[in-house]
Write an enzyme that holds these catalytic residues in place. Sequence first.
Site, mmCIF file in Angstrom:
data_model
loop_
_atom_site.group_PDB
_atom_site.id
_atom_site.type_symbol
_atom_site.label_atom_id
_atom_site.label_comp_id
_atom_site.label_asym_id
_atom_site.label_seq_id
_atom_site.Cartn_x
_atom_site.Cartn_y
_atom_site.Cartn_z
ATOM 1 N N ARG A 1 -3.953 -4.980 10.072
ATOM 2 C CA ARG A 1 -3.296 -4.036 10.977
ATOM 3 C C ARG A 1 -2.880 -4.805 12.238
ATOM 4 O O ARG A 1 -3.437 -5.870 12.535
ATOM 5 C CB ARG A 1 -4.241 -2.905 11.369
ATOM 6 C CG ARG A 1 -4.771 -2.066 10.202
ATOM 7 C CD ARG A 1 -5.714 -0.987 10.725
ATOM 8 N NE ARG A 1 -6.204 -0.113 9.658
ATOM 9 C CZ ARG A 1 -7.364 -0.267 9.031
ATOM 10 N NH1 ARG A 1 -8.170 -1.273 9.370
ATOM 11 N NH2 ARG A 1 -7.737 0.567 8.074
ATOM 12 N N LYS B 1 -10.708 -0.237 12.200
ATOM 13 C CA LYS B 1 -10.829 1.090 12.800
ATOM 14 C C LYS B 1 -12.290 1.456 12.995
ATOM 15 O O LYS B 1 -13.138 1.150 12.171
ATOM 16 C CB LYS B 1 -10.139 2.134 11.906
ATOM 17 C CG LYS B 1 -8.628 2.068 11.940
ATOM 18 C CD LYS B 1 -8.023 3.225 11.165
ATOM 19 C CE LYS B 1 -6.499 3.242 11.290
ATOM 20 N NZ LYS B 1 -5.901 4.365 10.537
ATOM 21 N N HIS C 1 3.446 -3.212 10.134
ATOM 22 C CA HIS C 1 2.649 -2.587 9.076
ATOM 23 C C HIS C 1 3.279 -2.799 7.699
ATOM 24 O O HIS C 1 2.597 -2.700 6.678
ATOM 25 C CB HIS C 1 2.508 -1.095 9.363
ATOM 26 C CG HIS C 1 1.160 -0.542 9.009
ATOM 27 N ND1 HIS C 1 -0.005 -0.921 9.645
ATOM 28 C CD2 HIS C 1 0.777 0.353 8.057
ATOM 29 C CE1 HIS C 1 -1.033 -0.277 9.120
ATOM 30 N NE2 HIS C 1 -0.587 0.493 8.152
ATOM 31 N N ARG D 1 1.529 -5.371 5.727
ATOM 32 C CA ARG D 1 0.268 -4.873 5.153
ATOM 33 C C ARG D 1 0.555 -4.130 3.846
ATOM 34 O O ARG D 1 -0.148 -4.313 2.853
ATOM 35 C CB ARG D 1 -0.417 -3.962 6.178
ATOM 36 C CG ARG D 1 -1.744 -3.367 5.741
ATOM 37 C CD ARG D 1 -2.370 -2.682 6.964
ATOM 38 N NE ARG D 1 -3.414 -1.740 6.622
ATOM 39 C CZ ARG D 1 -4.702 -2.061 6.463
ATOM 40 N NH1 ARG D 1 -5.076 -3.321 6.579
ATOM 41 N NH2 ARG D 1 -5.600 -1.131 6.200
ATOM 42 N N HIS E 1 -10.069 0.238 3.892
ATOM 43 C CA HIS E 1 -9.915 1.680 3.722
ATOM 44 C C HIS E 1 -11.267 2.301 3.395
ATOM 45 O O HIS E 1 -11.990 1.810 2.523
ATOM 46 C CB HIS E 1 -8.951 1.996 2.579
ATOM 47 C CG HIS E 1 -7.520 1.717 2.904
ATOM 48 N ND1 HIS E 1 -6.554 1.524 1.931
ATOM 49 C CD2 HIS E 1 -6.876 1.607 4.098
ATOM 50 C CE1 HIS E 1 -5.384 1.307 2.517
ATOM 51 N NE2 HIS E 1 -5.555 1.351 3.820
ATOM 52 N N TYR F 1 -0.602 2.820 -3.038
ATOM 53 C CA TYR F 1 0.095 1.610 -3.483
ATOM 54 C C TYR F 1 0.312 1.576 -4.997
ATOM 55 O O TYR F 1 0.767 0.573 -5.525
ATOM 56 C CB TYR F 1 -0.675 0.371 -3.027
ATOM 57 C CG TYR F 1 -0.754 0.270 -1.533
ATOM 58 C CD1 TYR F 1 0.351 -0.094 -0.784
ATOM 59 C CD2 TYR F 1 -1.922 0.593 -0.848
ATOM 60 C CE1 TYR F 1 0.304 -0.148 0.595
ATOM 61 C CE2 TYR F 1 -1.984 0.535 0.534
ATOM 62 C CZ TYR F 1 -0.863 0.162 1.247
ATOM 63 O OH TYR F 1 -0.916 0.126 2.622
#
Length: 298
Positions: A148, A172, A244, A247, A270, A279
């Site tokens: 990120r 995150k 992004h 990514r 994630h 994806y």
Amino acid sequence: MNWEQAIQDFTYYLKIERGLADNTIQNYRLDILKLTNYLSDFDLKISPVEIAEEDIQSFIYIISKLLNERSQSRLISGLKSFFDYLIFEDYRKTNPLELIESPRLGRQLPDTLSTEEIDRLIDAIDLSHPQGQRNKAIIETLYGCGLRVSELINLKISDLHFEAGFVKVVGKGNKERLVPINAYTQKFITIYKDEVRIHQEVKPEFTDILFLNRRGAQLTRAMIFTIVKQLSKEAHIQKKISPHTFRHSFATHLLENGANLRVIQQMLGHESITTTEIYMHLDKTHLRSVLEKFHPRA
């Protein structure tokens, strides 16, 4: 309890208790401020404890004319979290958004770049420019590690464990993870670090930050967006891309080449596998080749 105090307490809770990133917390604040601005515009003197479902419905109806469905959905989600916090702290008994539904959104597939487009974009970097090697290392790191933007600009020299083939990333919620890094990407980081960055005068508080601006300070998110936008223009790439996008391309290319979805989930950081499943938008030719390669009846 007034709105100012409620927002201050809520943001403190998001930062300390939930460990959310500053950008995420700011988005929550902006959602609540949209509501307080609406109340002020209509001279509605209602506290966060007293506001009722019909007040929220009127607000949503008016602001829905100004926001697209995705923004509406995020706004409703943010406000629900705010009032859930007030319930948690015993300021309220009910959530005024409990019966308000967000707009139904289709799953939006992220834009990706082909390997040829990524090569074109990297070839557009002017290595004679003082920031050329840095920009090349940045793009190679975004694509080579699937980071990120916030993870990239906060990457530290002490987080580079090249001998083990990993970099430590803070994602995150301040969650740390180890991301594998290949020798190709390592090469461009090393060139920048040992041949370019070493000659910069670095501000004391940024001595361990890997990627620096011309003034020896940490790069901003906005600067990374500017770099990518300029390179896409010079490479004549027609797609609307952002940092992004690399990514997304990282994950998509891994999946297309046979990588396990769970492994990709770990590398991207994630929490839920359903986030990574976006994806799975592979072309039918690839899906057929997977069937023929792995199914016992093929």
